[in-house]
Design an enzyme around this catalytic site. Structure first.
Site, short mmCIF file in Angstrom:
data_model
loop_
_atom_site.label_atom_id
_atom_site.label_comp_id
_atom_site.label_asym_id
_atom_site.label_seq_id
_atom_site.Cartn_x
_atom_site.Cartn_y
_atom_site.Cartn_z
N ASP A 146 0.84 -1.19 0.00
CA ASP A 146 0.00 0.00 0.00
C ASP A 146 0.88 1.25 0.00
O ASP A 146 2.05 1.21 0.41
CB ASP A 146 -0.89 -0.05 1.25
N ASP A 165 -0.33 5.15 0.78
CA ASP A 165 -0.62 6.11 1.84
C ASP A 165 -0.80 5.39 3.18
O ASP A 165 -1.59 4.46 3.31
CB ASP A 165 -1.89 6.89 1.51
#
Length: 355
Positions: free
Chosen positions: A9, A11
């Site tokens: 991922d 953010d």
């Protein structure tokens, strides 16, 4: 051989996620998570390929224009690339939850190509992210998920967890003469449990584990009412097979020759974990037995072991005391094996590209 992948991922995992609007849409909002660069470098060195996968709500719409997304994203990529971090793909879902698309995490449309047979090593691939949806994505992909937390499972701990080896193998060998269970842990030390029914042989096997710097559990039930031949031979075959399996792809292992004096004995051992079984052996004994072990079975043990382990082994000892001569062979083999199985890097020590 299928590839190890990390689906990471963005953010909240690679970069900090702004707690107010959850959008990194200005350069002053860009901040890397602590230790992410050294962790990703270590993971790359351990042969993981990196894939970034991120939901960016409404990207390309008035709520999140592409021109505000690109500058911080591009700077992030420039920083990572400049430090030697390379992502195979950057996968972005630009949709909102209400769009009901097929590519928004935890759905798998963005990663379908990795789910094809033979592409991904599913046992050793992971999704890494800070949200429950990342763990759900991992479940949907049939792989493990790691939930990143700056104050919990952080990048340093993730890198350690995924690069620290725990090479293990279990072999069960059953014949008409013997039933043998062997567990080998090449990266653990101490606590070996060995019971073959031949006390001196147990002591010799423990010398291999102790001086080899690894742990092994061996349980044997054999036809000792006949003699020790089948017990010693089959234990060697099972142990050699277990070590060979535990070595895995053999990346980073070393090769080493060792000399070990023991009292009046001088034992020499050279070992090559080559994939080519061969034994050169020279030892003479005064008596047929040492304790309850037949001295003629010492050579047979190492011949069977080298065959099952697929290694080239040279062993030689000189001395006066049979006990010391036998023990010196097992000790010198253990010390040599310690060097040979030790991981010193990540390259395969062969110009052929295979061992």
């Amino acid at each position: 051989m299928s590839q190890k992948f990390l689906f990471i991922d963005r953010d909240g995992t690679i970069i900090a996620e702004p707690p107010t609007d959850y959008q990194v849409d200005r350069l002053d909002k860009l901040a890397l998570e602590p230790d992410v660069i050294p962790a990703l470098l270590a993971l790359q060195k351990a042969d993981y390929k990196l894939v970034m996968i991120t939901n960016q709500d409404g990207l390309g719409t008035s709520s999140f224009p592409q021109e505000t997304f690109d500058p911080p994203h591009n700077l992030m990529m420039q920083i990572l690339t400049s430090q030697g971090i390379n992502f195979e793909q950057i996968l972005i879902c630009p949709h909102l939850p209400e769009d009901n698309c097929t590519c928004r995490k935890p759905k798998t449309a963005l990663v379908e190509s990795y789910l094809a047979d033979g592409v991904m090593n599913s046992t050793n691939s992971y999704v890494i992210g800070d949200r429950e949806t990342d763990l759900q994505l991992a479940e949907n992909m049939g792989i493990s998920g790691l939930r990143y937390q700056r104050d919990g499972l952080n990048w340093t701990q993730i890198a350690k967890q995924l690069t620290q080896r725990d090479r293990h193998a279990y072999v069960n060998r059953v014949t008409k003469e013997t039933a043998i269970d062997v567990n080998v842990w090449l990266d653990r030390e101490g606590g070996s449990k060995i019971k073959t029914g031949v006390g001196f042989f147990d002591h010799m096997l423990d010398q291999i584990a102790t001086h080899g710097g690894f742990r092994m559990d061996i349980q044997v039930s054999g036809d000792l009412y006949i003699d020790d031949h089948h017990t010693v031979e089959d234990t060697a075959l099972a142990l050699g097979e277990a070590i060979n399996i535990a070595l895995g792809d053999k990346r980073g292992i070393g090769r080493f020759g060792f000399v070990l004096p023991m009292d009046e004995c001088l034992a020499r051992c050279a070992l090559d974990i080559s994939g080519r079984p061969h034994l050169e052996y020279k030892a003479e004994f005064n008596y047929q037995r040492v304790g309850d072990l037949s001295t003629e079975m010492v050579e047979h043990f190492f011949r069977s072991l080298s065959y099952a382990m697929a290694c080239t082994l040279h062993l030689k000892t000189k001395g006066r005391n049979d006990h010391h001569r036998v023990e010196s062979l097992f000790k010198v083999f253990g010390r040599t094996l310690r060097q040979a199985i030790r991981v010193e890097g990540n390259t395969l020590p062969s110009s052929k590209g295979v061992l």
